[in-house]
Design a protein around this motif. Structure first.
Motif, PDB file in Angstrom:
ATOM      1  N   PRO A  63       1.024  14.228  20.446  1.00  0.00           N
ATOM      2  CA  PRO A  63       0.729  12.817  20.702  1.00  0.00           C
ATOM      3  C   PRO A  63       1.692  12.205  21.717  1.00  0.00           C
ATOM      4  O   PRO A  63       1.347  11.254  22.411  1.00  0.00           O
ATOM      5  N   PHE A  64       2.878  12.788  21.839  1.00  0.00           N
ATOM      6  CA  PHE A  64       3.886  12.261  22.746  1.00  0.00           C
ATOM      7  C   PHE A  64       3.524  12.490  24.216  1.00  0.00           C
ATOM      8  O   PHE A  64       4.074  11.852  25.105  1.00  0.00           O
ATOM      9  N   SER A  65       2.573  13.393  24.470  1.00  0.00           N
ATOM     10  CA  SER A  65       2.091  13.601  25.842  1.00  0.00           C
ATOM     11  C   SER A  65       1.304  12.387  26.338  1.00  0.00           C
ATOM     12  O   SER A  65       1.204  12.159  27.530  1.00  0.00           O
ATOM     13  N   PHE A  93       1.355  17.510  16.158  1.00  0.00           N
ATOM     14  CA  PHE A  93       0.131  17.523  16.952  1.00  0.00           C
ATOM     15  C   PHE A  93      -0.839  16.495  16.402  1.00  0.00           C
ATOM     16  O   PHE A  93      -0.770  16.112  15.237  1.00  0.00           O
ATOM     17  N   THR A  94      -1.739  16.079  17.243  1.00  0.00           N
ATOM     18  CA  THR A  94      -2.818  15.204  16.818  1.00  0.00           C
ATOM     19  C   THR A  94      -4.131  15.906  17.138  1.00  0.00           C
ATOM     20  O   THR A  94      -4.247  16.600  18.158  1.00  0.00           O
ATOM     21  N   ASN A 108      -6.602  11.380  16.733  1.00  0.00           N
ATOM     22  CA  ASN A 108      -6.414  10.850  15.388  1.00  0.00           C
ATOM     23  C   ASN A 108      -4.917  10.675  15.156  1.00  0.00           C
ATOM     24  O   ASN A 108      -4.234  11.597  14.705  1.00  0.00           O
ATOM     25  N   LEU A 109      -4.416   9.477  15.468  1.00  0.00           N
ATOM     26  CA  LEU A 109      -2.992   9.209  15.314  1.00  0.00           C
ATOM     27  C   LEU A 109      -2.623   8.871  13.875  1.00  0.00           C
ATOM     28  O   LEU A 109      -1.449   8.840  13.529  1.00  0.00           O
ATOM     29  N   GLN A 110      -3.611   8.614  13.023  1.00  0.00           N
ATOM     30  CA  GLN A 110      -3.355   8.306  11.618  1.00  0.00           C
ATOM     31  C   GLN A 110      -3.076   9.554  10.786  1.00  0.00           C
ATOM     32  O   GLN A 110      -2.572   9.443   9.674  1.00  0.00           O
ATOM     33  N   PRO A 131      -0.180   1.596  11.829  1.00  0.00           N
ATOM     34  CA  PRO A 131      -0.689   0.773  12.920  1.00  0.00           C
ATOM     35  C   PRO A 131      -1.584   1.574  13.874  1.00  0.00           C
ATOM     36  O   PRO A 131      -2.167   1.026  14.797  1.00  0.00           O
ATOM     37  N   TYR A 132      -1.698   2.879  13.629  1.00  0.00           N
ATOM     38  CA  TYR A 132      -2.447   3.758  14.517  1.00  0.00           C
ATOM     39  C   TYR A 132      -3.895   3.912  14.067  1.00  0.00           C
ATOM     40  O   TYR A 132      -4.218   3.768  12.904  1.00  0.00           O
ATOM     41  N   ASP A 133      -4.738   4.258  15.026  1.00  0.00           N
ATOM     42  CA  ASP A 133      -6.170   4.444  14.773  1.00  0.00           C
ATOM     43  C   ASP A 133      -6.489   5.921  14.546  1.00  0.00           C
ATOM     44  O   ASP A 133      -5.769   6.801  14.995  1.00  0.00           O
ATOM     45  N   ARG A 134      -7.653   6.157  13.917  1.00  0.00           N
ATOM     46  CA  ARG A 134      -8.169   7.517  13.795  1.00  0.00           C
ATOM     47  C   ARG A 134      -8.797   7.968  15.106  1.00  0.00           C
ATOM     48  O   ARG A 134      -8.922   9.155  15.361  1.00  0.00           O
ATOM     49  N   LYS A 135      -9.220   7.008  15.911  1.00  0.00           N
ATOM     50  CA  LYS A 135      -9.863   7.338  17.189  1.00  0.00           C
ATOM     51  C   LYS A 135      -9.216   6.531  18.305  1.00  0.00           C
ATOM     52  O   LYS A 135      -9.812   5.625  18.870  1.00  0.00           O
TER      53      LYS A 135
END
Length: 149
Positions: A63-65, A93-94, A108-110, A131-135
């Motif tokens: 996700p950091f990319s 990873f996400t 998916n950041l959740q 605070p993150y979304d699944r999409k």
């Protein structure tokens, strides 16, 4: 050992490269062994491939990319379960939802996938009250709109 994969066909993997997911992934509880495979020439994207079932494969990325300010606090219970002792042993990873066109792909950041690369253990962490979304779109909306012009 040879396994069948969803995206690259039959592939030879080393047993030491297999990540053990004690309880599988949500909705895939019987899938407890996965391996990370490259996804094309790009090192940003990888495939989290089930060792047992070729059709169970997820395109993943750090996700950091895409989100430099992304933050995940690993609960102590998870650190114990995955035998995490040092931060450098952790890879996050996400799971991506690939879209056509690709610029509409989301992450998916959740529910990041946490790997202990030293002990070869993994788990998908569900972030409650996040605070993150699944999409969450991996490319800024402006970039996606620009591609439509």
């Amino acid at each position: 050992m040879n396994i069948q994969s969803k995206y690259v066909g039959e592939i030879d993997i080393e047993e030491r490269d297999i990540f053990s997911f004690e309880k599988g992934l949500p909705a895939f509880e019987s899938e407890t062994q996965f391996v990370l495979l490259p996804f094309g020439q790009d090192q940003v994207f990888q495939i989290l491939q089930s060792v047992k079932s070729p059709e169970v494969a997820f395109v993943v990325a750090s996700p950091f990319s895409f989100f430099q300010d992304y933050q995940v606090k690993l609960p102590e219970s998870l650190q114990e379960q995955l035998m995490i002792k040092k931060e450098e042993d952790v890879a996050i990873f996400t799971i991506l939802t690939l879209k056509e066109p690709f610029k509409d792909t989301s992450a998916n950041l959740q529910a990041p996938v946490i790997l202990n690369v030293k002990e070869q253990k993994g788990k998908q962490l569900l972030l409650n009250d996040s605070p993150y979304d699944r999409k969450h779109r991996i490319f800024p909306k402006e970039l996606a709109e620009e591609g439509q012009r």
